[in-house]
Enzyme design. Structure first.
Site, PDB file in Angstrom:
ATOM      1  N   CYS A   2       0.841  -1.202   0.000  1.00  0.00           N
ATOM      2  CA  CYS A   2       0.000   0.000   0.000  1.00  0.00           C
ATOM      3  C   CYS A   2       0.878   1.256   0.000  1.00  0.00           C
ATOM      4  O   CYS A   2       1.946   1.283   0.605  1.00  0.00           O
ATOM      5  CB  CYS A   2      -0.934   0.093   1.199  1.00  0.00           C
ATOM      6  SG  CYS A   2      -2.056  -1.293   1.345  1.00  0.00           S
ATOM      7  N   ARG A  27       3.481   0.136  -5.154  1.00  0.00           N
ATOM      8  CA  ARG A  27       3.307  -0.545  -3.864  1.00  0.00           C
ATOM      9  C   ARG A  27       2.006  -1.354  -3.787  1.00  0.00           C
ATOM     10  O   ARG A  27       1.807  -2.146  -2.876  1.00  0.00           O
ATOM     11  CB  ARG A  27       3.303   0.493  -2.727  1.00  0.00           C
ATOM     12  CG  ARG A  27       4.516   1.383  -2.712  1.00  0.00           C
ATOM     13  CD  ARG A  27       4.450   2.328  -1.541  1.00  0.00           C
ATOM     14  NE  ARG A  27       4.598   1.599  -0.316  1.00  0.00           N
ATOM     15  CZ  ARG A  27       5.755   1.284   0.253  1.00  0.00           C
ATOM     16  NH1 ARG A  27       6.882   1.668  -0.312  1.00  0.00           N
ATOM     17  NH2 ARG A  27       5.793   0.628   1.378  1.00  0.00           N
ATOM     18  N   TRP A  75      -3.031  -2.505  -1.639  1.00  0.00           N
ATOM     19  CA  TRP A  75      -2.780  -3.909  -1.953  1.00  0.00           C
ATOM     20  C   TRP A  75      -3.525  -4.675  -0.874  1.00  0.00           C
ATOM     21  O   TRP A  75      -3.153  -4.644   0.293  1.00  0.00           O
ATOM     22  CB  TRP A  75      -1.280  -4.203  -1.903  1.00  0.00           C
ATOM     23  CG  TRP A  75      -0.934  -5.579  -2.380  1.00  0.00           C
ATOM     24  CD1 TRP A  75      -0.685  -5.961  -3.660  1.00  0.00           C
ATOM     25  CD2 TRP A  75      -0.790  -6.762  -1.571  1.00  0.00           C
ATOM     26  NE1 TRP A  75      -0.404  -7.308  -3.706  1.00  0.00           N
ATOM     27  CE2 TRP A  75      -0.465  -7.824  -2.434  1.00  0.00           C
ATOM     28  CE3 TRP A  75      -0.909  -7.040  -0.214  1.00  0.00           C
ATOM     29  CZ2 TRP A  75      -0.250  -9.127  -1.987  1.00  0.00           C
ATOM     30  CZ3 TRP A  75      -0.709  -8.336   0.236  1.00  0.00           C
ATOM     31  CH2 TRP A  75      -0.370  -9.362  -0.661  1.00  0.00           C
ATOM     32  N   ASN A 101      -1.034   1.491   6.012  1.00  0.00           N
ATOM     33  CA  ASN A 101      -0.267   0.475   5.298  1.00  0.00           C
ATOM     34  C   ASN A 101       0.218  -0.516   6.346  1.00  0.00           C
ATOM     35  O   ASN A 101       0.988  -0.140   7.222  1.00  0.00           O
ATOM     36  CB  ASN A 101       0.922   1.131   4.576  1.00  0.00           C
ATOM     37  CG  ASN A 101       1.888   0.111   4.006  1.00  0.00           C
ATOM     38  OD1 ASN A 101       1.512  -1.029   3.761  1.00  0.00           O
ATOM     39  ND2 ASN A 101       3.123   0.531   3.809  1.00  0.00           N
ATOM     40  N   GLY A 102      -0.244  -1.757   6.261  1.00  0.00           N
ATOM     41  CA  GLY A 102       0.189  -2.761   7.241  1.00  0.00           C
ATOM     42  C   GLY A 102      -0.974  -3.662   7.609  1.00  0.00           C
ATOM     43  O   GLY A 102      -1.971  -3.722   6.889  1.00  0.00           O
ATOM     44  N   GLU A 490      15.571 -17.062 -12.258  1.00  0.00           N
ATOM     45  CA  GLU A 490      15.187 -15.657 -12.388  1.00  0.00           C
ATOM     46  C   GLU A 490      14.443 -15.413 -13.712  1.00  0.00           C
ATOM     47  O   GLU A 490      13.456 -14.678 -13.748  1.00  0.00           O
ATOM     48  CB  GLU A 490      16.442 -14.770 -12.264  1.00  0.00           C
ATOM     49  CG  GLU A 490      16.262 -13.288 -12.514  1.00  0.00           C
ATOM     50  CD  GLU A 490      15.291 -12.606 -11.556  1.00  0.00           C
ATOM     51  OE1 GLU A 490      14.854 -13.231 -10.578  1.00  0.00           O
ATOM     52  OE2 GLU A 490      14.955 -11.434 -11.816  1.00  0.00           O
ATOM     53  N   LYS A 494      10.670 -13.948 -13.993  1.00  0.00           N
ATOM     54  CA  LYS A 494      10.324 -12.754 -14.780  1.00  0.00           C
ATOM     55  C   LYS A 494       9.163 -13.044 -15.702  1.00  0.00           C
ATOM     56  O   LYS A 494       8.245 -12.253 -15.822  1.00  0.00           O
ATOM     57  CB  LYS A 494      11.506 -12.276 -15.646  1.00  0.00           C
ATOM     58  CG  LYS A 494      12.656 -11.581 -14.978  1.00  0.00           C
ATOM     59  CD  LYS A 494      12.363 -10.199 -14.459  1.00  0.00           C
ATOM     60  CE  LYS A 494      11.804 -10.242 -13.067  1.00  0.00           C
ATOM     61  NZ  LYS A 494      12.711 -10.303 -11.965  1.00  0.00           N
ATOM     62  N   GLU A 497       5.758 -13.671 -13.687  1.00  0.00           N
ATOM     63  CA  GLU A 497       5.166 -12.544 -12.954  1.00  0.00           C
ATOM     64  C   GLU A 497       4.592 -11.465 -13.861  1.00  0.00           C
ATOM     65  O   GLU A 497       3.653 -10.786 -13.480  1.00  0.00           O
ATOM     66  CB  GLU A 497       6.133 -11.951 -11.925  1.00  0.00           C
ATOM     67  CG  GLU A 497       7.287 -11.161 -12.480  1.00  0.00           C
ATOM     68  CD  GLU A 497       8.184 -10.579 -11.391  1.00  0.00           C
ATOM     69  OE1 GLU A 497       7.686 -10.178 -10.340  1.00  0.00           O
ATOM     70  OE2 GLU A 497       9.396 -10.515 -11.618  1.00  0.00           O
ATOM     71  N   HIS A 513      15.003 -35.763 -14.120  1.00  0.00           N
ATOM     72  CA  HIS A 513      14.352 -36.300 -12.923  1.00  0.00           C
ATOM     73  C   HIS A 513      12.891 -35.866 -12.822  1.00  0.00           C
ATOM     74  O   HIS A 513      12.330 -35.863 -11.737  1.00  0.00           O
ATOM     75  CB  HIS A 513      15.144 -35.888 -11.676  1.00  0.00           C
ATOM     76  CG  HIS A 513      16.552 -36.380 -11.711  1.00  0.00           C
ATOM     77  ND1 HIS A 513      16.887 -37.683 -11.404  1.00  0.00           N
ATOM     78  CD2 HIS A 513      17.695 -35.774 -12.090  1.00  0.00           C
ATOM     79  CE1 HIS A 513      18.198 -37.838 -11.569  1.00  0.00           C
ATOM     80  NE2 HIS A 513      18.702 -36.688 -11.985  1.00  0.00           N
ATOM     81  N   LYS A 612       5.459  -3.952  -5.378  1.00  0.00           N
ATOM     82  CA  LYS A 612       6.919  -3.862  -5.388  1.00  0.00           C
ATOM     83  C   LYS A 612       7.540  -4.168  -4.023  1.00  0.00           C
ATOM     84  O   LYS A 612       8.503  -4.918  -3.933  1.00  0.00           O
ATOM     85  CB  LYS A 612       7.311  -2.459  -5.858  1.00  0.00           C
ATOM     86  CG  LYS A 612       8.799  -2.250  -6.019  1.00  0.00           C
ATOM     87  CD  LYS A 612       9.310  -2.916  -7.261  1.00  0.00           C
ATOM     88  CE  LYS A 612      10.798  -2.747  -7.448  1.00  0.00           C
ATOM     89  NZ  LYS A 612      11.310  -3.756  -8.404  1.00  0.00           N
TER      90      LYS A 612
END
Ligand code: AGP
Length: 617
Positions: A2, A27, A75, A101-102, A490, A494, A497, A513, A612
């Site tokens: 947030c 955010r 968020w 925010n939290g 990575e 990318k 997401e 495997h 983020k």
């Protein structure tokens, strides 16, 4: 997560708040809202969706008369994203407004108590509980807003950054922090104040800012100096006013279509900034002040434990290879979220390296606190200057990547690898586990990396063509070995997401495997096959994929012949040492995900469900 903003002063508050929210949208962007006070009443607008949706809504109603306001981009944690759950939240009387925010963990019991006292709730949020708790205390105890906030915060369990406004005292705001970041921008002669989750919303107005510490609250009042107190015992704290280094062009797109593309292209400069003053090839040395000051401790370390999340965790995996190869120090790389809840064996001889771009990731922060409580020395690798993790560490280094705004981490990753590789080499030199000839070779090679990254960015058009071919894929496999195994992870992260294509990264040899069962003629397999890695082994893996009709996109070193003949597509990277190759092999993978996502019509800078800074666990 947030983003929160606030303004109190003499200018029209709305444009300051709305533009601030746009800068904080990285955010969270499930919903957005703004509260404006016009001198008589509170005007509240809040909507599900992005800040642009809010902007359309408010444009019609904003009279331009408000010099006070607060805003929020959300968020969602408690309650689905909808208009009612959006912030700001008003208290039952409608006099108090809050942005938060939290997470308030004991919100359910507080909500029940308040319900018993006659409060009704419009939303499903923990935040509405908090604002009503503040109101109840204010009324019952007959105290002012600041005191009511303080008493309420001593009753809540959880994390917060909040801004509270009271229409009965409209010349002030109360700001408080525990766990989530909050900055206060100070205007000339205290004639205006800005509040925000980071300083980006107010950098064109002031360079003077205070970052509240955990457990602190501030009362900001027009024309008066900021008053800071400890929430727990009311002890007064001297405000630490800092000079912001951030500039406006660093947080704008600068002609690029997306922040992610801008940040991919900024990598040559970002890596240059990261090595500047630390890599000194003419003198044949590496100098990293945070490390020099703690050299003895590092040299005596029996083990290094790296804690991080997401992309930063991948950078940690690359570091595992370099610290072990060069400095011969055993390394363990841990997901911060797992590490913090295990009961790991940690001794005073351990060094914990915490890696975080934002410096605010809740799990990494908690892992650090836990490691410190067990006596470990914690060394931070952060990008955001002054962030919570940067402040809590025993020592550390900054990556100097500059602000990273796209949710998908790009330049943060390569600069983290850069600084960690420099550390590994520096330690190896001090321990005598690298020859001077090899040390010099790596210094020279590292110095050339920014140029090679710039050269590699020219593959843009070629990568776009490949993206076009595979944009409708539903699955994708990424394979690499050694230093490039974390790059495979990575690359897969990318892609998933930002394009929502399912992707997995694997050590190439692990394919046999299990994942090999997935391979058919619709499965693109991205293979990192650099010439100094385990090249022959990778060539065999490629043969195995080919025999099962998989489509191969290979990242090879310039001049490669063998893989070129087998792969459906190749992307060449300039020659370099294997330990430095992740700095190059990563680049085409970033571009590939970017173009596939853009071609699929995805919002690459703000992918769905993500934010983020992950400031909740
Ligand atoms: C990757 O693209 C993501 N942004 C995410 O995995 C990120 O790396 C993770 O949340 C950790 O963030 P930090 O580096 O700010 O701690």
């Amino acid at each position: 997560m947030c983003g929160i903003t606030g303004y109190i002063g003499y200018r029209d508050a709305y444009p300051i708040i709305i533009n601030g929210l746009k800068r904080l949208e990285y955010r969270g962007y499930d919903s957005a809202g703004v509260m404006l006070y016009d001198g008589n009443s509170i005007n509240l607008s809040k909507v599900k969706g992005k800040v642009s949706v809010l902007e359309e809504r408010v444009q019609e109603n904003n009279s331009g008369q408000s010099i006070i306001g607060i805003g929020h981009t959300r968020w969602a944690t408690h309650g689905i994203p909808n208009d009612l759950n959006s912030h700001p939240h008003l208290s039952q009387s409608g006099n108090l407004a809050i942005v938060h925010n939290g997470i308030i963990e004991n919100y359910a019991s507080l909500r029940k108590e308040l319900k018993d006292r006659g409060y009704t709730f419009r939303s499903d949020t923990d935040t509405e509980v908090l604002v009503n708790l503040i109101e109840e205390i204010k009324i019952q105890e007959g105290v002012k807003l600041g005191e009511a906030v303080q008493i309420a915060l001593n009753q809540v369990i959880g994390a917060y950054a909040i801004v509270v406004f009271d229409s009965e005292k409209p010349d002030e705001m109360v700001v408080a922090k525990l766990g989530s970041p909050i900055a206060i921008g100070i205007g000339k002669d205290n004639d205006e104040f800005f509040v925000a989750s980071d300083a980006s919303p107010f950098i064109e107005y002031t360079k003077d800012a205070i970052y509240l510490e955990d457990g602190e609250m501030a009362i900001i009042k027009k024309g008066r100096e900021v008053k800071i107190h400890k929430i727990q015992d009311d002890e007064e704290v001297d405000p630490n006013i800092q000079q912001l280094q951030l500039s406006l062009d660093q947080i704008e797109k600068g002609g690029y279509e997306h922040f992610m593309l801008k940040e991919i292209h900024e990598q040559p400069e970002a890596i240059t900034d990261t090595i500047r003053g630390r890599l000194l090839p003419e003198q044949g040395i590496i100098k990293i002040s945070g490390l020099e000051n703690n050299m003895k401790r590092f040299l005596n370390a029996e083990r290094i434990i790296i804690v991080a999340c997401g992309t930063s965790w991948h950078a940690g995996l690359v570091a595992e290879y370099s610290f072990e190869e060069f400095a011969r120090i055993p390394v363990e790389v841990e997901y911060a979220s797992e590490f913090r809840y295990r009961d790991p064996v940690i001794t005073e001889k351990d060094i914990v390296i915490a890696i975080s771009q934002s410096g605010e990731t809740a799990d990494t922060l908690a892992a650090i606190k836990m490691a410190k409580s067990k006596g470990a020395f914690v060394f931070g690798v952060c990008n955001v200057v002054g962030s919570s993790i940067a402040r809590i560490n025993d020592s550390g280094v900054y990556t100097h990547a500059g602000p990273e705004i796209g949710v998908a981490s790009t330049k943060a990753f390569t600069t983290q690898i850069t600084v960690l590789t420099l550390m590994a080499l520096r330690l190896a030199r001090a321990k005598g586990t690298i020859t001077s000839a090899d040390f010099r070779l790596y210094l020279q090679e590292m110095e050339l990396i920014p140029k090679k990254v710039a050269q590699l960015l020219q593959v843009d058009k070629h990568v776009k063509e490949i993206a076009q071919r595979y944009l409708l894929s539903t699955n994708c496999l990424y394979l690499g070995r050694g230093y490039n195994f974390p790059v495979a992870l990575e690359g897969a992260l990318k892609l998933k997401e930002i394009s929502y294509i399912h992707a997995e990264g694997y050590p190439a040899a692990e394919m046999k495997h299990g994942p090999i069962a997935l391979i058919d003629d619709r499965m693109p397999v991205i293979v990192i096959a650099t010439n100094k890695g385990h090249y022959d082994k990778i060539v065999s893996n490629i043969q195995e994929i080919k025999s099962r009709s998989g489509k191969i996109i290979a990242i090879v070193t310039e001049g490669d012949i063998t893989v070129k003949e087998m792969a459906d597509h190749v992307i060449e990277i300039p020659e370099t040492e294997e330990a430095l190759s992740p700095l190059l092999t990563t680049i085409p993978l970033q571009l590939l995900s970017y173009y596939i996502a853009v071609m699929r019509g995805c919002n690459v800078d703000q992918p769905r469900n993500l934010a983020k800074s992950v400031t909740v666990e």
